[in-house]
Structures are given as structure tokens and as C-alpha cells.
Design an enzyme around this catalytic site. Structure first.
Site, PDB file in Angstrom:
ATOM      1  N   ILE C 483     129.054  29.441  26.666  1.00 29.37           N
ATOM      2  CA  ILE C 483     130.382  29.630  26.093  1.00 29.37           C
ATOM      3  C   ILE C 483     130.632  28.742  24.889  1.00 29.37           C
ATOM      4  CG2 ILE C 483     131.477  30.518  28.179  1.00 29.37           C
ATOM      5  CD1 ILE C 483     132.591  27.843  28.802  1.00 29.37           C
ATOM      6  N   GLY C 485     127.657  27.045  22.947  1.00 31.35           N
ATOM      7  CA  GLY C 485     126.477  26.606  22.214  1.00 31.35           C
ATOM      8  C   GLY C 485     125.468  25.890  23.086  1.00 31.35           C
ATOM      9  N   SER C 524     132.214  21.069  32.873  1.00 35.58           N
ATOM     10  CA  SER C 524     131.397  20.217  31.999  1.00 35.58           C
ATOM     11  C   SER C 524     130.033  19.977  32.621  1.00 35.58           C
ATOM     12  CB  SER C 524     132.080  18.862  31.755  1.00 35.58           C
ATOM     13  OG  SER C 524     133.429  19.031  31.388  1.00 35.58           O
ATOM     14  N   ARG C 525     129.465  21.027  33.206  1.00 34.85           N
ATOM     15  CA  ARG C 525     128.254  20.797  33.987  1.00 34.85           C
ATOM     16  C   ARG C 525     126.982  21.378  33.397  1.00 34.85           C
ATOM     17  NH1 ARG C 525     126.516  25.203  36.928  1.00 34.85           N
ATOM     18  NH2 ARG C 525     125.248  23.685  38.059  1.00 34.85           N
ATOM     19  N   VAL C 710     130.735  16.981  28.627  1.00 32.31           N
ATOM     20  CA  VAL C 710     131.706  16.733  27.555  1.00 32.31           C
ATOM     21  C   VAL C 710     132.748  17.813  27.384  1.00 32.31           C
ATOM     22  CG1 VAL C 710     130.080  15.367  26.194  1.00 32.31           C
ATOM     23  CG2 VAL C 710     130.298  17.805  25.760  1.00 32.31           C
ATOM     24  N   GLU C 712     135.330  19.113  28.877  1.00 26.82           N
ATOM     25  CA  GLU C 712     136.732  19.215  29.318  1.00 26.82           C
ATOM     26  C   GLU C 712     137.662  18.096  28.924  1.00 26.82           C
ATOM     27  OE1 GLU C 712     136.842  21.295  33.522  1.00 26.82           O
ATOM     28  OE2 GLU C 712     135.089  19.989  33.318  1.00 26.82           O
TER      29      GLU C 712
END
Lengths: 166, 89, 762
Positions: C483, C485, C524-525, C710, C712
Site C-alpha cells: 500500500i 511502496g 506498521s508490520r 513506521v 502509523e
């Protein structure tokens, strides 16, 4: 509903197609002509994801009817590259990482092209004003504006280079 | 002995005590012994014999992923906290 | 595994290659969910309730079925019975009955836009005409639109079977109560020199992705179904759709198309089971796409909330106590992010005494879905405003006040366990050292505000395979839809491990049959957990390369090493061999090489961000202009810095929209009045300045490359930062969002009147 025969120039090619009077230009491009590069975001002309050039003017194709394309010249994102070679704008978007999900990118590219065709030396506020009709939810616009300014500078210097070479 | 930190809403089972020492070499054993010490608390933590999906287990500061199967050390500290899926609730 | 520091000499990681899907995305070739078309495909539309709260007395579809071009109509009668219980579906905990009721209403509609029936026809226009011919008889009930109304004694009950543990068998609209407690708040407040107590209200907002929800369902007569859709989690679509449809999970294949934004809103299902159901009834592929109005009315915005915060500090600036009550709108079914909000609200600070009570409350609004750090932004608006006020009372700079109380490694989190290595302090210092902070802000009605935020980040399950091709190039296959890159980062990690140019590694997002189970792209996983799986899969491929080279050299594997992209024989002068040179030898040394790995990732590193914003307020209209904005965030290790910056800028922009203009506007009948992008006002290019980024890299010790999620946390501080800036600009503390012109103007006029009166009284 009976369909209408329409003839138009799309991305430089003369094209004939059938569409219902109730189909928008966006729907016609996507569902009839299979040019799915222009996107549907809102169908009310607020997001700009469907932006195409209609006789050189940037318009929301969701607000234009397919039958209105009769005799007109339409440019979509599919026509920006020349025989597969990306335009300066397209390259700058990639270099500057100006897209994350990419759904707004076709609309932005068309709006940006429309701006640079009219104004080859835009300031940052002029770029922001010209692109205010295109919504992006992913990037915060920072890298998009940088790409357009960089593309403008590049195109100008290419033009100067060509002029110097003559 | 490992330490189990009791979540606020389950302290009614422990008479308000927040930190309890419980013997055990695995989460399964800890919960079993907790239930023996404080009847009923294990029912709040387990379903179908494993940790409830709505509860995450932290062992020594790290979210553990093995449910009742995870081992614990003699000096381990275990927390039970509401589970959150990735970007989900 | 010890993490590398940022001084490692990576060859690929940390560079900014062009993303592999870039050409497709700038030429319009990339296929998003709504771009799919199949021979004989029908088009579906959904009939939606115009009422916020009503019993369904009857649904008559015979007139609609007779319309030429209509091929099938489905209602909840076409879905199997669903149980009212909590069940694990993948990594999620769901209630199958509520899930089914949201897909197609059973005997009640619970929000304006609630789906009641779906039609498949030969054109989307005919399908829409058919909707008008479906006759539904409603018994309209009073709408319950806010947590105040929902929790009043005698309030209309939304869900007759809903119970919470504390009220026993009593019908209720309160689905859940969370509590977090430490120390003694009363003693804490007694020790405080300053105590500030305020009540905050935030409006419901939407993720605002530009691409509406879509699904194409193809049901085959052998009972196998395929769904093409834009989703953040193909495996979640599969398990949730299987649940709703009563089909075996293994009989559904989900193909994730390119996705035009999600931010958490595309982690669940709406149209997917309908597309399969209609395909089953018609024998044809069926495509459904939501309109923008449907997206706003009937997908999953995030909660509006009411938050009461009381915090105390000693005059030297030390926080000593916090007492918090918070209630979030869950929407029509339980599941707001109030628990997460409660765990985030004071997470950046060490507070010895706290009591936090948090309530999940159902209301006649769409069921909320995740929105980028769900629950945390609402909470930070409240707590970071109070922090700002306490700093002012203590006479301490707001950044210094935060530094005094900031959590660091070893400090206990609100939920108990101690933090491992974290970067909050570095983000505060990053802001302090920024050109923005060092610049002077001058001029009337201008103010500067700062705020910090926290998000847990997630681990969860991911699978990856790395295939080495006959020419020595590679593909890396994962199940994480891209979603933002991320696929470039997956290729970069693979390229780094295998010593290949990043252009020689092709990243692929696979469907649910072609890759092992992978949890949602969210939390952010992806760079963390899927990146971990990719790293290990690449290492697995490396091991196999070593074994093959050993075979070729007639040595033992421990006599061979892989270094700088080449295989080396230890000891005597055998010339090193590149992967390209080894690849033709694969067939005779054992066959193709595929590295594989699956993880249920541990070692998650939480994220912190600090945001600084300068505003100018128009004193006559209340309009706020963002003059300058800087965000500092700890990324652990930035694999592709451009896309890390992109996440920071995007989250910040959403936070600024949340602060200034975005809100759901329901009338007193419970009808959504601004279900379009004109009046659901998100920031445009003209509304924002450049967003300056400070990327901190405090390596996460739990990840082989130091990565920290990174995606959220950057959305968490901006709302409070804007509120704090507005205060410094015009002396008004805004306690509600959005801080839109009408609301701010009203507050400014009230403030002017009261200061006039107190001046007059002197």
C-alpha cells in the site's frame, strides 16, 4: 438503452466506439475502451482521479458524458509515454517517490502536464494551486510538488539545450 | 519464581494484588498455578485450553506468540494485556 | 539477534531505488480491483438503509427481479446462520453474527447506509434501477448517535443480545470496559502542585482512501470461488468471507489487486462475500464497486470519542498522576479501538500513578474499522493538550517538559512490560535541533505547537519465498499487499543478503494459494515482519547456494562462504563464483533453489513521533493555515528512506486534516449529510506546506536489520500539535475536533468576550 456511435481522437488515435447516453466519459474510457488508467474516486468531480485532457483542458471525466467526446481530442495517462519511453513528469514522479498507493497518480500526471503546458516556469504556490483539484491521501503532496517543480526545471533546461544546439 | 503481573480488571480475583509469584516453567503451568491460588482467574485467561485470542502475553518485555506453550525462566516477568491485531482492533 | 547500528555499510539498504511497480503505476497499466473485467461479468449494486435505526418488517424483491437485465438478488436469507460468540478468524477476534449482520442486515438496520440487499445485473445502471424497485418496510426507531445518548439510562438498545461482563444479563450499549491501573492516583494528585482537568470530544473521521471498495467474485460449480479485490489482507478476506458464506477456507482463493489506499479501512470485508454470493446465484463473475457516498456511509470510519483527562505535575515539571475516562463510538457493532487508545494515552511518559477507564459503546453509525494507529490520535489530542498546559503552568518549554518525563529503555509501559530500546527522546531532540524549531515565528495570530505520540506496531505472521532464476536473478514472493511502496523494500532486503543489484530482484505479492499465510498489511508490520521473513528466506537461499557451490567444488559446506555476492572457497586459491555462474549448475546439484521462511514475528519495536507545527489563524473567520510542519520519527532502520519519509508525511497530512476540517456530520434523524469529498473536507495540495521529516534510526534490537514499523505513529501527534499552536496563536484551548472555522471562530469570540469582561472588571 440504445447506444450512440461516437468518433473521437484518443491519445492521438482516431477511435470509434458505442456508448449509452447515460455513461460518463470516465465509464466509457474504462468499461468500453478498456483504458482503465483513469480512476474513479468520487464521481462528483471532487477528487480528480479521473482527470483527462479534453481538447487540451484538464477536466474530470466523471463530469463529462461519453457522447460529448464526439469530435474531440482526449488525452489520458496511457498516452503520456511516447512509444514506451516515459515522459519527464513520469520519470520525476518515480525518482521523487511521489506515489505510494498510486491511485491518484494518473490524475496528477494529467493535471501537472496541463500546468506545464501552460506555464513552464511555475512557482511552488502556482503548482499547488494547479494541483488543488487532485486529492492524494497517501503522500501529503510534498514529493508530488517537488517532482513537478523538478520536471519543470528539467523540461526548461532541455528546451534551452535544444535551442543552444541549433 | 516467575512473576505474573495481574491486569487491573482481574485484580478482584487476587484481592487487589498486582504482582504475584507463581511457580512454573511454561505459560500453561503459570496459569494453572494462578488458578489454584486464585480460583476463577484462569477461566478469564483461557478458552479451549489456550490463551484467549483477545489477550496478548508479554514475557520479559516481549510479546510472545506461543500462547500456553511458551517457556518462562525462573526470573521471568509475565504480563497479560489486551491483544491488538496489526492495525486492527 | 543483535541489530546492526546505522553505521553498517549496506550496499542496497538505505538507498533510494525506483520502485519495481513504478512504470505500471505511472502509465496506468497497474491493475487495481475496479480495473478487472471478465467475460460475461455482471455488475452488482447494494441497497442500503436510509434510516439510522429501524426494524425491517419485510423485503419484497419480485418487482426488481422482473426488470430486464437483472439476474439475481440476495438478502441475509441467502447467508447461513451465524453464531453469536467470539471466534478467532486468522489473527482477528470476531463475532460471526455481527460480521454477517454488517454484510447484509438481518432483522434490523443499524446505520444510514447499512446493506440490506444486493443485485446483479448486466450493467451497473440497470442494477441501480433495480435497487429502486426493491420494497422494504421499516419500523423506524429513535437513532442513538453519541456515546452520551447511548449510555443514558433508558436509551434505545441497538443489539438485543449484547452484554458486558459488568452489567450481567442487562441489555446495554456498552460492549466492553478496559481498565489500567498503577499506584495510587489520589495520593499522586495530593502531591501535585498543578492539576489540570478537561473534557475533550473528537468527531468521527474516515481514512479517506481515494479508491472505493471493490470486489469481483467468481463462483464455480465445483464449489471453488475466487475473489479479486483491493485489500490490505487477502488472507483475512478469505477467512472472513468463508465465515460469512459458510464455505471452507480452502475453497476460496483471494487475489489481492493493487490497492488505492487503505490505512486500516480495507482490512475487513464488505462487498467480497456479496460478490461470491451473487456469482453463485448467477453462474457469472460479478463485480461490485462502492460509490464515494457508500464508502463514507457504509465502510469503517474511526470512532468519535469523549475523553476526560485529569493530570497532575509537581512544579519542577514531573508528572505524578493521571486519571482518565474515555468512551469511543464503536459504530453499530462492538469493536472500537478504545482499548488501544487507553494504552497509548500516556504511553510516552513515566507516570507512577494512573487510573484509566475505557469504554466501547455501540451507536447508530457504521461499524468502525482501523484507521492508522487506531484509537491513539483521539487519545493524544486530549493528553498532549493537558501536557502542554502543565508545561505552561510550570514555566517549562513544552519540549523540555516532555524530555523530563519521556520514557526510555527499561521504563515500564502503561500495560506493564518494560520498554526495550526506543527513540522517543531522540525524536524530541530531533525536533529541537530542526531548522524549523530554530527559526523564529513572528507575526500576529501565529503560534507554534508541539506534541508527541506512540504506537505499538505489530508482529504477527508472514511468509516469504525467494526463487533464484536460471540467470542468477531472483524473485521474492510475499503475501503482503503493497500500500505504500513496501515491495521495493522487500526486494532491497533480498538484494542486500544475496549481493544482487536491486533491479535483479523482482518483488511479487501473491494470492492466498501461492504463498503461506500472511497477516494483514497494517499495524506498521510489513517491513518489520514480512521483512524478517524475507531476510530469513534469503538467508535460506544463501545456505542452499553454499551447499551447491560446495558440491561443485567437491568440498564440505563449512569450507564455503558467501561474501559480497559471491561464493568463496575457504583456503586455497579457488576463484570465487557468482550466483550467475552457479545458476546453470543448479539442475545437476539438486534442482531449483527456493529459499523459504515463515514467521510469527517477535521482537516488535514500538514507534514514537514528535510533530512541530506553525499556524496562522484568521481572526475574522477562524480559518487555520499551516505555515510550517516538521515530523521526527524513529524508524529503527530506514530500508528505503524515500518511502519512510512518505509514510511520515502521509500520516502527518491525515492528522492535519483530522485536526482542521474532517468530521462526520449526521442530522438529528441520523442521516449522514456530508457523504462526499466536497463536504468531507480532506487537505488538498493548497492546504499544506512541505512536510519536513527527521528520520531517527534507533535500531530495534528485535529485528535482524534493526527495522521498526513506521507506517502509523506519524498520525498520532498532529491534532494536538495544531491545538497547541492555535492556543499560542489566539489564546484559545480547543477541546473538540475538528478545529474548523465555525468552531474556532465561536471559541475565539467567546474568549474575546470573556477577556473583555475580565479586563473591564479590573
Amino acid at each position: 438503452m440504445k447506444k450512440t456511435l461516437v468518433e473521437a481522437t484518443i491519445n492521438g488515435e482516431t477511435v470509434e466506439f458505442l456508448c449509452e447516453p447515460r455513461q460518463s466519459l470516465l465509464e466509457t474510457l474504462r468499461d468500453v475502451l478498456e483504458l482503465t488508467g483513469s480512476k474513479e474516486g468520487c464521481l462528483t468531480g471532487d477528487c480528480g482521479a479521473c482527470t483527462v485532457l479534453l481538447d487540451g483542458h484538464a477536466v474530470c471525466s466523471c463530469l463529462v458524458l461519453g457522447v460529448e467526446a464526439q469530435g474531440k481530442k482526449i488525452d489520458t495517462v496511457e498516452g503520456l509515454a511516447t512509444q514506451g519511453v516515459l515522459s519527464v513528469l513520469q520519470n520525476k514522479f518515480l525518482e521523487h517517490a511521489s506515489l505510494q498507493c498510486g491511485i491518484c497518480t494518473p490524475g496528477f500526471l494529467i493535471s501537472a502536464k496541463s500546468l506545464l503546458d501552460r506555464n513552464p516556469k511555475p512557482t511552488e504556490p502556482e503548482v499547488r494551486y494547479a494541483l488543488a483539484g487532485n486529492l492524494c491521501r497517501c503522500t501529503g503532496y510534498d514529493k508530488i510538488v517537488k517532482a513537478v517543480l523538478d520536471a519543470a526545471a528539467d523540461i526548461r533546461s532541455q528546451g534551452e539545450g535544444k535551442a543552444a544546439a541549433r | 519464581m516467575p512473576t505474573v503481573v495481574i491486569p487491573a480488571l482481574l485484580r478482584k480475583f487476587t484481592g487487589g494484588i498486582e504482582r504475584v509469584s507463581v511457580p512454573g516453567k511454561s505459560i500453561r503451568e503459570l496459569v494453572l498455578h494462578l488458578g489454584q491460588q486464585f480460583p476463577g482467574i484462569d477461566q478469564q485467561l483461557l478458552v479451549h485450553g489456550d490463551i484467549r485470542p483477545s489477550i496478548a502475553v508479554s514475557i520479559d518485555g516481549e510479546i510472545a506468540t506461543g500462547g500456553v506453550l511458551d517457556p518462562v525462566n525462573e526470573d521471568s516477568e509475565v504480563h497479560f494485556i489486551p491483544a491488538l491485531g496489526g492495525g486492527l482492533v | 539477534m543483535a541489530a546492526s547500528t546505522t553505521t553498517d555499510n549496506f550496499k542496497v539498504i538505505g538507498t533510494r531505488p525506483i520502485r519495481h511497480d513504478g512504470v505500471d503505476k505511472v502509465t496506468g497499466r497497474a491493475k487495481y480491483g475496479a480495473d478487472y473485467a471478465f467475460p460475461g461479468m455482471l455488475h452488482g449494486k447494494v441497497l442500503r438503509s436510509p434510516h439510522a435505526h429501524a426494524n425491517i418488517k419485510s423485503i419484497k424483491i419480485d418487482k426488481a427481479l422482473k426488470l430486464p437485465g437483472v439476474k439475481a438478488i440476495v438478502t441475509s436469507k441467502d447467508l447461513p446462520q451465524a453464531e453469536n460468540k467470539l471466534e478467532q478468524s486468522g489473527e482477528m477476534v470476531i463475532n460471526p453474527m455481527y460480521l454477517s449482520m454488517n454484510i447484509l442486515a438481518h432483522d434490523k438496520v443499524l446505520y444510514d447506509g447499512h446493506a440490506i440487499a444486493a443485485v446483479a445485473a448486466t450493467s451497473p445502471h440497470i442494477a441501480e434501477e433495480a435497487l429502486r424497485l426493491i420494497e422494504v418496510e421499516y419500523e423506524v426507531l429513535p437513532p442513538v448517535m453519541t456515546v452520551d445518548v447511548a449510555t443514558k439510562p433508558g436509551a434505545p438498545i441497538l443489539l438485543k443480545d449484547l452484554r458486558n461482563k459488568e452489567e450481567g444479563d442487562k441489555q446495554t450499549n456498552v460492549a466492553q470496559h478496559y481498565q489500567f491501573k498503577r499506584g495510587d492516583v489520589e495520593a499522586g494528585f495530593k502531591a501535585a502542585d498543578y492539576v489540570i482537568e478537561r473534557e475533550f470530544n473528537t468527531a468521527m473521521v474516515h481514512q479517506g482512501y481515494i479508491e472505493p471498495h471493490n470486489a469481483v467474485g467468481i463462483y464455480n460449480s465445483d464449489g471453488q470461488a475466487t475473489i479479486y479485490c483491493s485489500t490490505q489482507g487477502a488472507f483475512d478476506v478469505r477467512s472472513l468471507s468463508a465465515q460469512v458464506l459458510g464455505m471452507p477456507v480452502g475453497h476460496i482463493k483471494v487475489v489481492p489487486a493493487e490497492i488505492g489506499g487503505g490505512f486500516g479501512g480495507k482490512t475487513t470485508i464488505y462487498l467480497e462475500p456479496l460478490s461470491v454470493l451473487l456469482s453463485k446465484k448467477t453462474g457469472a463473475p460479478v463485480k461490485l464497486v462502492m460509490s464515494r457516498s457508500e464508502v463514507l456511509r457504509a465502510s469503517g470510519p474511526t470512532s468519535g470519542s469523549k475523553i476526560k483527562v485529569k493530570m497532575g505535575a509537581t512544579k519542577d515539571g514531573k508528572l505524578v498522576a493521571a486519571e482518565i475516562w474515555m468512551a469511543y463510538e464503536a459504530g453499530a457493532f462492538p469493536g472500537s479501538p478504545v482499548g488501544a487508545g487507553a494504552m497509548c494515552i500516556i504511553a510516552p511518559y513515566t507516570v507512577e500513578n494512573f487510573l484509566i477507564d475505557a469504554y466501547d459503546v455501540v451507536v447508530n453509525r457504521p461499524k468502525t474499522a482501523a484507521y492508522r494507529a487506531p484509537g491513539a490520535t483521539n487519545a493524544a489530542f486530549a493528553s498532549e493538550t493537558i501536557i502542554d498546559e502543565l508545561a505552561e503552568k510550570c514555566g517549562i518549554d513544552p519540549i523540555d517538559f516532555r524530555l523530563k518525563n519521556a520514557v526510555k529503555e527499561g521504563d515500564a509501559q502503561v500495560v506493564g512490560p518494560p520498554f526495550k530500546r526506543i527513540g522517543l527522546i531522540q525524536t524530541l531532540e530531533g525536533i529541537k535541533n530542526s531548522p524549523h524549531y530554530k527559526s523564529k515565528l513572528t507575526g500576529k495570530f501565529r503560534g507554534r505547537g508541539v506534541a508527541s505520540g506512540f504506537w505499538f506496531n505489530a508482529g504477527m505472521q508472514s511468509s516469504a519465498t525467494v526463487n533464484i532464476h536460471a540467470d542468477g536473478t531472483a524473485s521474492v514472493v510475499t503475501g503482503s499487499p503493497d500500500i505504500g511502496g513496501s515491495r521495493a523494500s522487500m526486494a532491497m532486503i533480498t538484494a542486500e543478503v544475496l549481493g544482487l543489484p536491486v533491479t535483479d530482484v523482482r518483488p511479487i505479492t501473491a494470492d492466498t494459494d501461492s504463498i503461506g499465510h500472511t497477516d494483514v498489511t497494517g499495524g506498521s508490520r510489513v517491513t518489520f515482519a514480512t521483512g524478517m521473513a524475507v531476510y530469513e528466506a534469503a538467508k535460506d537461499a544463501e545456505r542452499q547456494l553454499i551447499e551447491r557451490a560446495a558440491k561443485v567444488w567437491e568440498k564440505k559446506p563449512d569450507e564455503v562462504e558467501f561474501r559480497d555476492g559471491k561464493l568463496h572457497a575457504k583456503g586455497n586459491g579457488v576463484p570465487p563464483m557468482s550466483i550467475k555462474q552457479l545458476a546453470p549448475r543448479f539442475p545437476r546439484t539438486g534442482g531449483p533453489i527456493t529459499g523459504r521462511a515463515s514467521v510469527n514475528a517477535r521482537g516488535v519495536g514500538p514507534g514514537f513521533a514528535t510533530t512541530l507545527v506553525d499556524v496562522e489563524v484568521d481572526p475574522d473567520t477562524g480559518k487555520v493555515q499551516i505555515l510550517r510542519c516538521t515530523v521526527a520519527q524513529d524508524a529503527g532502520k530506514a530500508i528505503h528512506p524515500s518511502y519512510v519519509e512518505g509514510q511520515m508525511q502521509g500520516g502527518t497530512a491525515q492528522g492535519l486534516g483530522w485536526a482542521l476540517n474532517e468530521e462526520y456530520f449526521y442530522d438529528d434523524k441520523g442521516t449522514l449529510r456530508n457523504s462526499g469529498f466536497l463536504d468531507y473536507r480532506m487537505p488538498t495540495c493548497l492546504d499544506l506546506p512541505m512536510i519536513e521529516t527527521v528520520v531517527i534510526e534507533e535500531a530495534n534490537p528485535g529485528h535482524p536489520l534493526g527495522v521498526r514499523g513506521v507506517g502509523e505513529v506519524s498520525i498520532v501527534p498532529p491534532v494536538a500539535a495544531v491545538a497547541n499552536a492555535i492556543y499560542r496563536a489566539v489564546g484559545v484551548r480547543m477541546l473538540e475536533t475538528p478545529m474548523s472555522p465555525p468552531k474556532l471562530l465561536k471559541a475565539m469570540l467567546k474568549h474575546r468576550d470573556s477577556t473583555k469582561h475580565s479586563a473591564a472588571a479590573d
